[in-house]
Motif scaffolding. Structure first.
Motif, PDB file in Angstrom:
ATOM      1  N   GLY A 227       0.827  -1.199   0.000  1.00  0.00           N
ATOM      2  CA  GLY A 227       0.000   0.000   0.000  1.00  0.00           C
ATOM      3  C   GLY A 227       0.862   1.250   0.000  1.00  0.00           C
ATOM      4  N   PRO A 228       0.240   2.434  -0.085  1.00  0.00           N
ATOM      5  CA  PRO A 228       0.978   3.705  -0.137  1.00  0.00           C
ATOM      6  C   PRO A 228       1.930   3.862   1.049  1.00  0.00           C
ATOM      7  N   GLN A 229       3.089   4.432   0.780  1.00  0.00           N
ATOM      8  CA  GLN A 229       4.101   4.676   1.812  1.00  0.00           C
ATOM      9  C   GLN A 229       4.224   6.175   2.072  1.00  0.00           C
ATOM     10  N   ASP A 230       4.753   6.545   3.224  1.00  0.00           N
ATOM     11  CA  ASP A 230       4.929   7.949   3.594  1.00  0.00           C
ATOM     12  C   ASP A 230       5.805   8.650   2.548  1.00  0.00           C
ATOM     13  N   PRO A 231       5.295   9.695   1.880  1.00  0.00           N
ATOM     14  CA  PRO A 231       6.079  10.404   0.848  1.00  0.00           C
ATOM     15  C   PRO A 231       7.416  10.926   1.350  1.00  0.00           C
ATOM     16  N   LYS A 232       7.508  11.220   2.648  1.00  0.00           N
ATOM     17  CA  LYS A 232       8.755  11.763   3.195  1.00  0.00           C
ATOM     18  C   LYS A 232       9.892  10.742   3.151  1.00  0.00           C
ATOM     19  N   LEU A 233       9.540   9.452   3.016  1.00  0.00           N
ATOM     20  CA  LEU A 233      10.581   8.424   2.908  1.00  0.00           C
ATOM     21  C   LEU A 233      11.441   8.636   1.671  1.00  0.00           C
ATOM     22  N   PHE A 234      10.894   9.281   0.655  1.00  0.00           N
ATOM     23  CA  PHE A 234      11.592   9.425  -0.614  1.00  0.00           C
ATOM     24  C   PHE A 234      12.231  10.806  -0.763  1.00  0.00           C
ATOM     25  N   GLU A 235      12.391  11.489   0.381  1.00  0.00           N
ATOM     26  CA  GLU A 235      13.112  12.754   0.427  1.00  0.00           C
ATOM     27  C   GLU A 235      14.415  12.535   1.192  1.00  0.00           C
ATOM     28  N   PHE A 236      15.444  13.305   0.837  1.00  0.00           N
ATOM     29  CA  PHE A 236      16.725  13.145   1.534  1.00  0.00           C
ATOM     30  C   PHE A 236      17.450  14.477   1.632  1.00  0.00           C
ATOM     31  N   THR A 237      17.931  14.779   2.814  1.00  0.00           N
ATOM     32  CA  THR A 237      18.773  15.945   3.053  1.00  0.00           C
ATOM     33  C   THR A 237      20.077  15.463   3.649  1.00  0.00           C
ATOM     34  N   PRO A 238      21.222  15.772   3.045  1.00  0.00           N
ATOM     35  CA  PRO A 238      22.510  15.298   3.574  1.00  0.00           C
ATOM     36  C   PRO A 238      22.702  15.708   5.036  1.00  0.00           C
ATOM     37  N   PRO A 239      23.223  14.810   5.861  1.00  0.00           N
ATOM     38  CA  PRO A 239      23.487  15.131   7.265  1.00  0.00           C
ATOM     39  C   PRO A 239      24.506  16.263   7.392  1.00  0.00           C
ATOM     40  N   ALA A 240      24.506  16.906   8.536  1.00  0.00           N
ATOM     41  CA  ALA A 240      25.460  17.991   8.781  1.00  0.00           C
ATOM     42  C   ALA A 240      26.888  17.482   8.632  1.00  0.00           C
ATOM     43  N   ASN A 241      27.712  18.285   8.009  1.00  0.00           N
ATOM     44  CA  ASN A 241      29.138  18.004   7.820  1.00  0.00           C
ATOM     45  C   ASN A 241      29.412  16.816   6.888  1.00  0.00           C
ATOM     46  N   ALA A 242      28.401  16.332   6.186  1.00  0.00           N
ATOM     47  CA  ALA A 242      28.623  15.224   5.251  1.00  0.00           C
ATOM     48  C   ALA A 242      29.381  15.717   4.025  1.00  0.00           C
ATOM     49  N   GLU A 243      30.253  14.840   3.517  1.00  0.00           N
ATOM     50  CA  GLU A 243      30.959  15.135   2.269  1.00  0.00           C
ATOM     51  C   GLU A 243      30.074  14.668   1.123  1.00  0.00           C
ATOM     52  N   VAL A 244      29.725  15.582   0.215  1.00  0.00           N
ATOM     53  CA  VAL A 244      28.853  15.252  -0.910  1.00  0.00           C
ATOM     54  C   VAL A 244      29.686  15.173  -2.187  1.00  0.00           C
ATOM     55  N   THR A 245      29.582  14.060  -2.893  1.00  0.00           N
ATOM     56  CA  THR A 245      30.336  13.865  -4.123  1.00  0.00           C
ATOM     57  C   THR A 245      29.403  13.352  -5.216  1.00  0.00           C
ATOM     58  N   THR A 246      29.953  13.041  -6.391  1.00  0.00           N
ATOM     59  CA  THR A 246      29.160  12.568  -7.526  1.00  0.00           C
ATOM     60  C   THR A 246      29.687  11.218  -8.003  1.00  0.00           C
ATOM     61  N   PRO A 247      28.868  10.439  -8.738  1.00  0.00           N
ATOM     62  CA  PRO A 247      29.345   9.156  -9.279  1.00  0.00           C
ATOM     63  C   PRO A 247      30.560   9.332 -10.177  1.00  0.00           C
ATOM     64  N   GLU A 248      30.584  10.444 -10.937  1.00  0.00           N
ATOM     65  CA  GLU A 248      31.714  10.694 -11.841  1.00  0.00           C
ATOM     66  C   GLU A 248      33.006  10.854 -11.047  1.00  0.00           C
ATOM     67  N   ALA A 249      32.931  11.589  -9.939  1.00  0.00           N
ATOM     68  CA  ALA A 249      34.118  11.794  -9.110  1.00  0.00           C
ATOM     69  C   ALA A 249      34.572  10.485  -8.485  1.00  0.00           C
ATOM     70  N   GLU A 250      33.596   9.672  -8.029  1.00  0.00           N
ATOM     71  CA  GLU A 250      33.945   8.384  -7.432  1.00  0.00           C
ATOM     72  C   GLU A 250      34.552   7.447  -8.468  1.00  0.00           C
ATOM     73  N   LYS A 251      34.008   7.482  -9.692  1.00  0.00           N
ATOM     74  CA  LYS A 251      34.548   6.634 -10.746  1.00  0.00           C
ATOM     75  C   LYS A 251      35.980   7.022 -11.048  1.00  0.00           C
ATOM     76  N   GLY A 252      36.257   8.333 -11.019  1.00  0.00           N
ATOM     77  CA  GLY A 252      37.615   8.796 -11.252  1.00  0.00           C
ATOM     78  C   GLY A 252      38.558   8.277 -10.183  1.00  0.00           C
ATOM     79  N   GLU A 253      38.077   8.258  -8.931  1.00  0.00           N
ATOM     80  CA  GLU A 253      38.902   7.746  -7.837  1.00  0.00           C
ATOM     81  C   GLU A 253      39.171   6.260  -8.028  1.00  0.00           C
ATOM     82  N   ARG A 254      38.135   5.510  -8.443  1.00  0.00           N
ATOM     83  CA  ARG A 254      38.321   4.072  -8.636  1.00  0.00           C
ATOM     84  C   ARG A 254      39.301   3.802  -9.765  1.00  0.00           C
TER      85      ARG A 254
END
Length: 352
Positions: A227-254
């Motif tokens: 059945g329907p789920q709480d819409p807020k489950l599909f929202e996300f805000t990065p935690p305080a002091n989190a490092e935010v990166t992209t898949p492209e940057a991670e792929k470059g590191e790999r």
């Protein structure tokens, strides 16, 4: 290259489970008396599996590995035992996953246009923009995805039957069974798929191998809330002091890591596919520089869980589990499948 075939090769070869992370297989038996349901044909259940489009739900998926591997401190998820994950979806492209691993947890949230992945230990967030398909992590623990791939690629090479009913996550289901035809050269004895009698979606996939009474692996729901789920489950805000990166940057590191070429080959990102059905084999060639620059720690793991083999094809190392076999030649060729080792010895010469 047939991408769909390649994906099953990686799935069916659960090594590719081993090399890439988790096998797609494994799950607990349903509790209670088998439900009484109207008769249904195998063909009808096959069609339900292939056309399944699950709606909104939340639930716990359990993965049960019984591959015969000892505990490995460096890769705990490969050890025999049960592992669980929580999943929520709105049925229209939004999804949230909670993947616990010991004292840490990975959270993945996708609203259909942006996908966030957060590791609680490193406090690192990866943000992928643009319309996205189901996250790979969600596919890996989704019985419907596993069942659809297995049935789609092996039904022509299987004897298909309905073996009664079962209860999975307290829901009534039919047991669809695919048994490889006698001509197939495979380690798999049968695959059992529990199909929800009301929702028409797979709830559990269990894989049994030759010479064993219990599944070598299972993936399925322990509990599910439809059945329907709480819409807020599909929202996300990065935690305080989190490092935010992209898949492209991670792929470059790999790509900068010397073992990246080895990982790419074993993960099946550029595979060659040989054969079809249950004895399908996926192959690849590890770049020469990756073969010579594998870190000592990684090479130590390979040496601990493989045996040295040789033949007319050359020499190398063989890795085996109940459900899959991987052959890594000294010259960088790799082949893997849910097949006996002789099939790999006969196939590796075709790898380019």
């Amino acid at each position: 290259m047939n991408k769909r075939k390649a994906s099953l090769a990686a799935a069916a070869a659960g090594v590719v489970a081993g090399a890439a992370g988790l096998s797609l297989l494994a799950m607990p038996a349903g509790a209670g008396q088998p439900p009484s349901l109207p008769d249904v044909s195998p063909e009808s259940l096959v069609e339900q599996v292939l056309t399944s489009k699950p709606g909104a739900f939340g639930g716990t998926v359990e993965v049960d590995n019984q591959l015969g591997l000892p505990a490995i401190a460096e890769i705990p998820q490969l050890a025999d035992g049960k592992h669980s994950a929580r999943v929520w979806t709105d049925g229209a492209g939004k999804v949230r996953l909670a993947l616990p691993n010991g004292q840490s947890e990975q959270t993945i949230v996708s609203d259909g246009t942006t996908t966030w992945s957060w590791n609680s230990v490193t406090n690192k967030v990866t943000k992928a923009e643009g319309k996205t398909e189901q996250p790979e992590e969600a596919k890996a623990i989704d019985p419907a995805t596993a069942a659809k791939e297995i049935v789609g690629l092996t039904k022509e090479f299987s004897d298909i039957s309905v073996d009664g009913t079962a209860r999975v996550a307290n829901r009534a289901a039919y047991e669809l069974v695919l048994t490889p035809k006698a001509s197939e050269k495979t380690l798999v004895r049968e695959v059992r798929i529990a199909v929800d009698s009301e929702l028409k979606m797979p709830l559990r996939v269990a894989v049994l191998t030759n010479g064993t009474a219990e599944p070598a692996g299972t993936v399925g729901f322990r509990e599910i809330n439809v059945g329907p789920q709480d819409p807020k489950l599909f929202e996300f805000t990065p935690p305080a002091n989190a490092e935010v990166t992209t898949p492209e940057a991670e792929k470059g590191e790999r790509g900068e890591r010397p073992e990246a070429g080895l990982e790419q080959a074993l993960r099946g990102e550029n595979p060659q596919v040989f054969g079809s059905g249950w004895d399908l084999v996926v192959g690849a060639r590890i770049p020469a520089d990756a073969m010579t620059q594998v870190p000592a720690e990684a090479q130590g793991l390979v040496d601990r869980f493989t045996k040295k083999v040789s033949g007319g094809w050359g020499s190398g190392q063989l890795f085996t589990t109940k459900i899959a076999t991987v052959l890594i030649a000294d010259d960088g060729r790799v082949v893997a499948g849910a097949v006996p080792e002789q099939v790999l010895f006969d196939t590796i010469g075709q790898v380019k």
